[in-house]
Design an enzyme around this catalytic site. Sequence first.
Site, PDB file in Angstrom:
ATOM      1  CD  GLU A 164       5.567   4.057  -1.942  1.00 52.51           C
ATOM      2  OE1 GLU A 164       5.771   3.367  -2.946  1.00 52.51           O
ATOM      3  OE2 GLU A 164       4.449   4.486  -1.618  1.00 52.51           O
ATOM      4  CG  HIS A 214       3.167  -4.915  -1.268  1.00 51.22           C
ATOM      5  ND1 HIS A 214       3.392  -4.742   0.078  1.00 51.22           N
ATOM      6  CD2 HIS A 214       3.130  -3.669  -1.809  1.00 51.22           C
ATOM      7  CE1 HIS A 214       3.491  -3.443   0.340  1.00 51.22           C
ATOM      8  NE2 HIS A 214       3.339  -2.772  -0.794  1.00 51.22           N
ATOM      9  NE  ARG A 261       6.743  -2.630  -3.388  1.00 49.38           N
ATOM     10  CZ  ARG A 261       5.743  -2.017  -3.937  1.00 49.38           C
ATOM     11  NH1 ARG A 261       5.123  -2.567  -4.948  1.00 49.38           N
ATOM     12  NH2 ARG A 261       5.360  -0.849  -3.495  1.00 49.38           N
ATOM     13  CG  HIS A 278       1.525  -5.547  -5.116  1.00 54.75           C
ATOM     14  ND1 HIS A 278       0.339  -5.114  -4.581  1.00 54.75           N
ATOM     15  CD2 HIS A 278       2.223  -4.421  -5.449  1.00 54.75           C
ATOM     16  CE1 HIS A 278       0.304  -3.789  -4.574  1.00 54.75           C
ATOM     17  NE2 HIS A 278       1.439  -3.350  -5.115  1.00 54.75           N
ATOM     18  NE  ARG A 333       4.792  -2.129  -9.782  1.00 49.26           N
ATOM     19  CZ  ARG A 333       4.200  -1.515  -8.754  1.00 49.26           C
ATOM     20  NH1 ARG A 333       4.270  -0.194  -8.652  1.00 49.26           N
ATOM     21  NH2 ARG A 333       3.576  -2.198  -7.836  1.00 49.26           N
TER      22      ARG A 333
HETATM   23  P1  FAD Z   1      -6.559  -1.659 -13.527  1.00 49.98           P
HETATM   24  O1  FAD Z   1      -6.629  -0.432 -12.756  1.00 49.98           O
HETATM   25  O2  FAD Z   1      -6.516  -2.951 -12.785  1.00 49.98           O
HETATM   26  O3  FAD Z   1      -7.819  -1.683 -14.492  1.00 49.98           O
HETATM   27  C1  FAD Z   1      -8.082  -2.800 -15.294  1.00 49.98           C
HETATM   28  C2  FAD Z   1      -9.452  -2.643 -15.900  1.00 49.98           C
HETATM   29  O4  FAD Z   1      -9.665  -3.657 -16.879  1.00 49.98           O
HETATM   30  C3  FAD Z   1     -10.586  -2.783 -14.899  1.00 49.98           C
HETATM   31  O5  FAD Z   1     -11.564  -1.845 -15.245  1.00 49.98           O
HETATM   32  C4  FAD Z   1     -11.077  -4.199 -15.140  1.00 49.98           C
HETATM   33  O6  FAD Z   1     -12.400  -4.414 -14.759  1.00 49.98           O
HETATM   34  C5  FAD Z   1     -10.925  -4.268 -16.646  1.00 49.98           C
HETATM   35  N1  FAD Z   1     -10.885  -5.601 -17.245  1.00 49.98           N
HETATM   36  C6  FAD Z   1     -10.187  -6.686 -16.877  1.00 49.98           C
HETATM   37  N2  FAD Z   1     -10.448  -7.709 -17.716  1.00 49.98           N
HETATM   38  C7  FAD Z   1     -11.350  -7.239 -18.619  1.00 49.98           C
HETATM   39  C8  FAD Z   1     -12.027  -7.808 -19.729  1.00 49.98           C
HETATM   40  N3  FAD Z   1     -11.876  -9.092 -20.061  1.00 49.98           N
HETATM   41  N4  FAD Z   1     -12.866  -7.032 -20.431  1.00 49.98           N
HETATM   42  C9  FAD Z   1     -13.100  -5.739 -20.087  1.00 49.98           C
HETATM   43  N5  FAD Z   1     -12.494  -5.150 -19.042  1.00 49.98           N
HETATM   44  C10 FAD Z   1     -11.620  -5.902 -18.339  1.00 49.98           C
HETATM   45  N6  FAD Z   1       0.891   1.270  -8.081  1.00 49.98           N
HETATM   46  C11 FAD Z   1       1.456   2.464  -7.865  1.00 49.98           C
HETATM   47  O7  FAD Z   1       2.116   3.016  -8.751  1.00 49.98           O
HETATM   48  N7  FAD Z   1       1.282   3.091  -6.657  1.00 49.98           N
HETATM   49  C12 FAD Z   1       0.563   2.550  -5.639  1.00 49.98           C
HETATM   50  O8  FAD Z   1       0.419   3.146  -4.587  1.00 49.98           O
HETATM   51  C13 FAD Z   1      -0.017   1.276  -5.844  1.00 49.98           C
HETATM   52  N8  FAD Z   1      -0.729   0.682  -4.857  1.00 49.98           N
HETATM   53  C14 FAD Z   1      -1.378  -0.494  -5.129  1.00 49.98           C
HETATM   54  C15 FAD Z   1      -2.195  -1.060  -4.152  1.00 49.98           C
HETATM   55  C16 FAD Z   1      -2.908  -2.206  -4.427  1.00 49.98           C
HETATM   56  C17 FAD Z   1      -3.778  -2.816  -3.372  1.00 49.98           C
HETATM   57  C18 FAD Z   1      -2.791  -2.824  -5.712  1.00 49.98           C
HETATM   58  C19 FAD Z   1      -3.548  -4.082  -6.043  1.00 49.98           C
HETATM   59  C20 FAD Z   1      -1.956  -2.281  -6.669  1.00 49.98           C
HETATM   60  C21 FAD Z   1      -1.252  -1.117  -6.394  1.00 49.98           C
HETATM   61  N9  FAD Z   1      -0.427  -0.535  -7.357  1.00 49.98           N
HETATM   62  C22 FAD Z   1       0.158   0.667  -7.118  1.00 49.98           C
HETATM   63  C23 FAD Z   1      -0.375  -1.086  -8.715  1.00 49.98           C
HETATM   64  C24 FAD Z   1      -1.325  -0.277  -9.611  1.00 49.98           C
HETATM   65  O9  FAD Z   1      -2.472   0.082  -8.865  1.00 49.98           O
HETATM   66  C25 FAD Z   1      -1.763  -1.051 -10.835  1.00 49.98           C
HETATM   67  O10 FAD Z   1      -0.676  -1.664 -11.451  1.00 49.98           O
HETATM   68  C26 FAD Z   1      -2.422  -0.096 -11.827  1.00 49.98           C
HETATM   69  O11 FAD Z   1      -3.478   0.576 -11.197  1.00 49.98           O
HETATM   70  C27 FAD Z   1      -2.909  -0.854 -13.040  1.00 49.98           C
HETATM   71  O12 FAD Z   1      -3.684   0.014 -13.827  1.00 49.98           O
HETATM   72  P2  FAD Z   1      -4.383  -0.557 -15.123  1.00 49.98           P
HETATM   73  O13 FAD Z   1      -5.141   0.553 -15.719  1.00 49.98           O
HETATM   74  O14 FAD Z   1      -3.377  -1.245 -15.958  1.00 49.98           O
HETATM   75  O15 FAD Z   1      -5.350  -1.700 -14.567  1.00 49.98           O
HETATM   76  C1  SIN Z   2       2.105   0.553  -1.680  1.00 53.94           C
HETATM   77  O1  SIN Z   2       1.430   1.507  -1.316  1.00 53.94           O
HETATM   78  O2  SIN Z   2       2.906  -0.043  -0.964  1.00 53.94           O
HETATM   79  C2  SIN Z   2       1.949   0.069  -3.079  1.00 53.94           C
HETATM   80  C3  SIN Z   2       2.814   0.849  -3.942  1.00 53.94           C
HETATM   81  C4  SIN Z   2       3.042   0.159  -5.250  1.00 53.94           C
HETATM   82  O3  SIN Z   2       2.594  -0.962  -5.479  1.00 53.94           O
HETATM   83  O4  SIN Z   2       3.734   0.755  -6.077  1.00 53.94           O
END
Ligand code: FAD
Ligand code: SIN
Length: 526
Positions: free
Chosen positions: A117, A233, A286, A347, A382
């Site tokens: 990537e 993104h 990015r 993103h 990032r």
């Molecule tokens: P999340 O997975 O967003 O989980 C947050 C949790 O908190 C959820 O359960 C939500 O409901 C809960 N929550 C929110 N507010 C409250 C509240 N007030 N009370 C209780 N619960 C709450 N990163 C990579 O490294 N590789 C990738 O390929 C990649 N692809 C991506 C594709 C997309 C479409 C997106 C949007 C992001 C991508 N990212 C990727 C970024 C990555 O997915 C996220 O940064 C990461 O998953 C965040 O994890 P997290 O556990 O911090 O939050």
């Molecule tokens: C992607 O698949 O392009 C998302 C990867 C990332 O947010 O790190």
Amino acid sequence: MVKHCDIIIVGGGIAGLRAALTASKSAKVILLLKGKIGEGATEKAQGGIAAAIDSIKDSTQYHLEDTLEAGAGLCNEEAVKILVNEGVARVKELIEMGARFDKAETEAGGGFALALEGAHKRRRILHAGDATGLEIEKTLGNNLIKEGLAEIHEETPGIDLIIKDSRCIGINAQNLKTGEIETYLANAVILATGGLCQIFLYTTNPLSATGDGVAMAYRAGAEVTDMEFVQFHPTALVQFKEFEDIIALPQFLISEAVRGEGGILLNKLGERFMEKYHSKLELAPRDVVSRAIFTEMQSTGSDHVYLSLQNIEPENIKKRFPVIYKTCLERGLDITKDNIPVAPAAHYAMGGIKTDVKGQTNISGLFAAGECASLGVHGANRLASNSLLDGLVFGQRSALAAKKMPSSQTIEFDQEKTSPTPHLKEVELQRLKLIIKSAIWKGAGIIRSKNSLIEALRKIEIAEKQLNFMISAFKEIEVMNMLTVSKLIIQAALDRQESRGAHYRSDFPEKDDVIWKKNLVYKNTP
Ligand code: FAD
Ligand code: SIN
């Protein structure tokens, strides 16, 4: 209702689930979720998870160097070393727990098919087709549920932290099924609430990403940092006319891995343009690709550019990107033949609740991990696929530190029973959200200036006035959270009078290491 446990974890994405698995080995854990399990960003992650597991062609040193370079001078090197080194062990554990990442046809790369990537100098992205996040979330979630390791409360969003004698001893949450405010008391609270990009009109983020954790921590007196750095993104699918009525829904992402496999960008005139902007072309960092697309869109008077997959074999497209292929097909596009209309979308938030490398905030008993936290692993920008790794490594670390907190059971606390209902109707709340999203997209988006930021602030303050009553229902608190994080982003973006990483000011287009090679930290002074 008052419930006691050892550790409360707020959020069930990769950071929250990893923390819960670690904490529940020897502590009673309650997991609070805003919606159902699997409704965060984690399950939407496509490209994969970066880790230098190929010790022949890659190394953690290379991964460190790429991360620091993308971070544009603002990474915390100690934190990045932990990320890349412990990351390898955490990913191997994930595989032992049952996560199935794609295998290479040859044995190169330790058996795994490693993707490339933007801004990575080596192939190091493990993936499960283009549904990597779902595979990880299922693996962690299944292990947690199967063993009955934590008490999981769905549809119970946290609303405010409980601070007593300068220590965080719990959280109030609203049970959306009964409407009742419930009190959860513990020795430690770990916030893992994910991102905040729902404050932007165009975003890849799920509806839950309204910055709740950052806003509630800030209200409680926690420091927040790097709020000006929001990653856009480059390639979110531009919806067709028939989808315009669902504009509030997240934009569907076309993974960066598509460019890693040979996808190229063309402007409206059909010209490949990235050579004008960066020597790494479509695989430039990015922020560079997003600004390049934005500039091309403006100069050609279009709301999108095209991603062309003409250099990738049709069978390879279907095999490697089945979700993207199927989703685009459902929306009328056969990506083995048709160019994909794409545009940048908000993103990822590099900023958030300031923590140390153990997830500890400046408030005793309060920890944060994952996208809502900020400890300098991403700096000003990032590196692709480092976010899942961040959640995995620091989710685990925050749980280990939280387990060491002494008991808070002797601290007295009274709770009043309430079941607040919102003052505003659903349609009014949606309208307020739209005002915020439009203001922030326009004024604090990919390219900002003092004037655009001040205009955004003006609109945000008008929206804020419509919430000038006693707010206690979660639905209104959520809008207030969006206003809080919007104001923090505007403030930090105004303060940082330079351009660096994902923060670009048209009135200060240069990077200025003399004055600005530092992190901006904000704290609420009640
Ligand atoms: P999340 O997975 O967003 O989980 C947050 C949790 O908190 C959820 O359960 C939500 O409901 C809960 N929550 C929110 N507010 C409250 C509240 N007030 N009370 C209780 N619960 C709450 N990163 C990579 O490294 N590789 C990738 O390929 C990649 N692809 C991506 C594709 C997309 C479409 C997106 C949007 C992001 C991508 N990212 C990727 C970024 C990555 O997915 C996220 O940064 C990461 O998953 C965040 O994890 P997290 O556990 O911090 O939050
Ligand atoms: C992607 O698949 O392009 C998302 C990867 C990332 O947010 O790190």
